[in-house]
Design an enzyme around this catalytic site. Structure first.
Site, PDB file in Angstrom:
ATOM      1  N   HIS A 133       0.759  -2.422  -1.853  1.00  0.00           N
ATOM      2  CA  HIS A 133      -0.131  -3.301  -2.622  1.00  0.00           C
ATOM      3  C   HIS A 133      -0.485  -2.711  -3.984  1.00  0.00           C
ATOM      4  CE1 HIS A 133      -0.963  -6.382   0.466  1.00  0.00           C
ATOM      5  NE2 HIS A 133      -0.727  -5.405   1.315  1.00  0.00           N
ATOM      6  N   ASP A 152      -5.236  -4.582  -6.242  1.00  0.00           N
ATOM      7  CA  ASP A 152      -4.089  -4.959  -5.417  1.00  0.00           C
ATOM      8  C   ASP A 152      -2.909  -5.148  -6.364  1.00  0.00           C
ATOM      9  OD1 ASP A 152      -2.478  -6.242  -3.203  1.00  0.00           O
ATOM     10  OD2 ASP A 152      -4.403  -6.026  -2.203  1.00  0.00           O
ATOM     11  N   GLU A 191       0.535  -2.179   5.169  1.00  0.00           N
ATOM     12  CA  GLU A 191       1.711  -3.000   4.888  1.00  0.00           C
ATOM     13  C   GLU A 191       2.727  -2.340   3.959  1.00  0.00           C
ATOM     14  OE1 GLU A 191       0.378  -7.475   5.625  1.00  0.00           O
ATOM     15  OE2 GLU A 191      -0.308  -6.759   3.679  1.00  0.00           O
TER      16      GLU A 191
END
Ligand SMILES: *[C@@H]1O[C@H](CO)[C@@H](O)[C@H](O)[C@H]1NC(C)=O
Ligand SMILES: *[C@@H]1O[C@H](CO)[C@@H](O)[C@H](O)[C@H]1NC(C)=O
Ligand SMILES: *[C@@H]1O[C@H](CO)[C@@H](O)[C@H](O)[C@H]1NC(C)=O
Length: 613
Positions: free
Chosen positions: A284, A231, A355
């Site tokens: 990410h 991440d 996201e």
């Protein structure tokens, strides 16, 4: 009824009224289990499990037999009818069942002469590979004549049968082992993909802790370990072509070498658990990538929230996304993905895609040029540009299936426009509404709806310097709202409250889907995002809650009459939790032990069908 261990040993058998009225009922509940009524069958202290020679099964025969002999399980609770209680307010009697009259002395009947010395395993297709949709069915028979036979189509079904066997052979109270009654089990999972997701980037988990999770997964017949390896915060994954990436591991110790990974995959296979890796891209992504080429990452140095939502470049610290407008990014993706994909055996690779923050790209000159050169282009066009360049890299072999977070299709800001239908979508937002949208579009779905299956929820917030915690701001209990941090508010956990095992078990994730749409749901995962977790708490955060998911995905949450069977799961999951403790796993207690020893006394409703249909 107070059960001391001694009493439990002496009074192990309740008068058998229904086919299920024995102490031991495995978790997940088998699809069909029918117990006989002729009494216990002794199992020889030196019993063996024999079957065909196989790299995985041969070890599993010995491992299972050793576990049973070592564990000599004494059931800690079992399902019994709810007792009678006197009407309010005459509390003269507590409402306990009368032990002596309802419990029959243990070991009555049965064939005391004969004991099972051998359990035989038969497998028709020893070559079946551990991949999605492999046949996991099995039958298990223990006959009054003292025969024990397991039949499975594949080694992976046989492994499940061995785990069932380990749950039904128990202590006989006389230094021996027994199965309570003859039994016939026919079993197969409802869903092919049943797993947990662990995030090892926000905090690091030693490989041994991951292996320990594999053990626990296999006992619950969960077959997928979804490993969210990387991440923005850290990159613990060894890539030999770019050793500098590990500078962004938390420390040189907190890394996964390729040797570690091979060992974990091997361990997973030996326990029937697939390891599905995830490298989260292009969102990410900062750590690791930055060590190779700073231009491949955008907005890494921005302030993540700018103290205001309008200019946020990330949903949490630290920001960073792959710059998908920059050609050099795709060279890195190719090099890193190719090397990583070679390490893993599973046909499924998860490439993230959740996201994507549009504002983050405003930090990239290259991205701004991309838009200038293509007047009228939108963020969905930009997302599509990424997919068109990245998919040929990800589709490295014909058997490859990709998995992505649903955002790539359903994001309000930056969905791609044309996402191939064979990509498996992992759904985490908006419950059944999103599941339905994805099914209608024709995607196969793995359900991880945050509102039911996220294990990190309800833990408070982790971001620091959060003045919302300053009590003075929320001093008046009558001010409470969903966004306050106290007085029934969300406590800064975006997905509060905590999801209990009953919540997880209750989830009818195909509700509102047509039969055709429901076929697109291939399974589910509970997910532990690890901002506030690591190996020190993983056992208690995941277990026994994941066991509720295990049963939900294996044989469902309803009994034969169509009622939700959470009240029946209570005994199974309570005993299961005790067993995990005995096996050295720190599963958290779900009730005071009083409730195990007094079945149904802790029920909120005496009405045993209160959950309805
Ligand atoms: C057990 O053995 C005894 C003595 O040999 C015999 O009389 C009895 O019938 C046997 N019982 C069973 C259930 O086989
Ligand atoms: C960010 O970039 C987009 C695309 O060029 C542009 O429309 C938008 O106005 C920019 N936002 C800011 C705050 O500069
Ligand atoms: C038990 O609960 C179910 C579901 O709410 C309800 O239909 C039923 O009438 C209740 N039974 C009794 C005896 O209250």
């Amino acid at each position: 009824m107070k059960i001391s261990i001694a009493a439990a040993l002496g009074l192990l058998a309740v008068a058998v009224s229904t086919a299920e009225a024995v102490k031991v009922n495995p978790l997940p509940a088998p699809v069909t289990i029918s117990w006989g009524k002729t009494g216990p069958i002794k199992v020889d202290n030196n019993f063996k499990i024999v079957g065909p020679k196989h790299d995985v099964l041969t070890k599993a025969y010995a491992r299972t037999a050793a576990l049973i002999k070592d564990e000599r399980w004494i059931p800690q609770t079992w399902e019994q009818p709810a007792g009678e209680f006197p009407p309010f307010p005459t509390l003269s009697k507590r409402g306990d069942d009368d032990d002596e009259s309802t419990l029959k002395a243990f070991n009555n009947g049965g064939n005391k002469n004969k004991s099972i010395k051998t359990f035989t395993v038969q497998v028709s297709d020893l070559k079946a590979d551990l991949q999605m949709s492999v046949d996991e069915s099995y039958t298990l028979d223990v006959t009054a004549a003292g025969e024990g036979i397991i039949k499975a189509k594949t080694p992976w079904g046989a492994l499940h049968a061995l785990n069932t066997l380990a749950q039904i052979i128990i202590d006989d109270g006389k230094h021996g082992l027994q199965i309570e009654e003859p039994v016939h089990i026919e079993d197969a999972p409802k869903y092919t993909h049943r797993g947990i997701m662990l995030d090892t980037a926000r905090n690091y988990y030693p490989i041994k802790a991951l292996m320990k999770q594999i053990d626990a997964l296999s006992w619950a017949k969960l077959n997928v370990f979804h490993w969210h390896i990387t991440d923005t915060q850290s990159w613990p994954l060894e890539i030999k072509k770019y050793p500098q990436m590990l500078k962004d591991a938390y420390s040189p110790r907190e890394v996964y070498t390729q040797r570690d990974i091979a060992a974990l995959i091997k361990y997973g296979r030996e326990h029937g658990v697939r390891v599905i890796p995830e490298i989260d891209m292009p969102g990410h992504s900062a750590s690791g990538w930055l060590q190779i080429d700073k231009k491949a990452v955008t907005c890494a140095d921005s302030w993540w929230d700018n103290d205001g939502w309008t200019h946020h470049s990330a949903v949490q610290p630290n920001p960073g996304q792959l710059d998908i407008s920059y050609d050099g990014t795709y060279k890195l993706i190719k090099d890193i993905y190719s090397e990583a994909a070679n390490l893993f055996k599973d046909n499924i690779f998860h490439v993230g895609s959740d996201e994507l923050m549009t504002y983050c790209f405003n930090y990239s000159e290259s991205a701004m040029d991309w838009f200038k050169q293509r007047p009228g282009s939108t963020y969905p066009d930009f997302a599509q540009y990424y997919l068109d360049k990245a998919l040929p890299i990800y589709m490295d072999k014909p058997e490859r299936r990709l998995m992505m977070w649903e955002d790539i299709v359903l994001s309000p800001d930056m969905p791609a426009k044309d996402v191939p239908k064979n990509i498996i979508m992992q759904s985490w937002n908006s419950g059944t509404a999103n599941i339905k949208k994805l099914a209608q579009k024709g995607y196969d779905i793995v359900v991880s709806s945050a509102d039911f299956f996220y294990l990190d929820c309800g833990n408070g917030g982790y971001v620091t310097n959060d003045p919302r915690y300053n009590d003075a701001l929320e001093a008046n209990p009558s001010d409470y709202s969903a966004t306050t941090l106290n007085y029934l508010g969300m406590g800064a956990s975006w997905c509060a409250p905590y999801k209990t095992w009953q919540r997880i078990y209750s989830y009818d994730f195909t509700k509102g889907l047509t039969a055709e749409e429901a076929k697109h749901v291939i399974g589910g995962e509970v997910a532990l995002w690890s901002e506030q977790s690591d190996a020190s708490v993983v056992e208690s955060k995941v277990w026994p809650r994941a066991a509720a998911l295990a049963e939900l995905l294996w044989s469902g949450n309803r009994n034969a009459e169509g009622y939700k069977r959470a009240t029946e799961l209570t005994a199974r999951i309570s005993d299961y939790r005790e067993r995990m403790i005995a096996r050295g796993h720190g599963a958290h207690p779900i009730v005071p032990k009083y409730c195990l020893q007094h079945p149904h006394h802790c029920d909120l409703f005496r009405n045993q069908t209160a959950w309805g249909k």
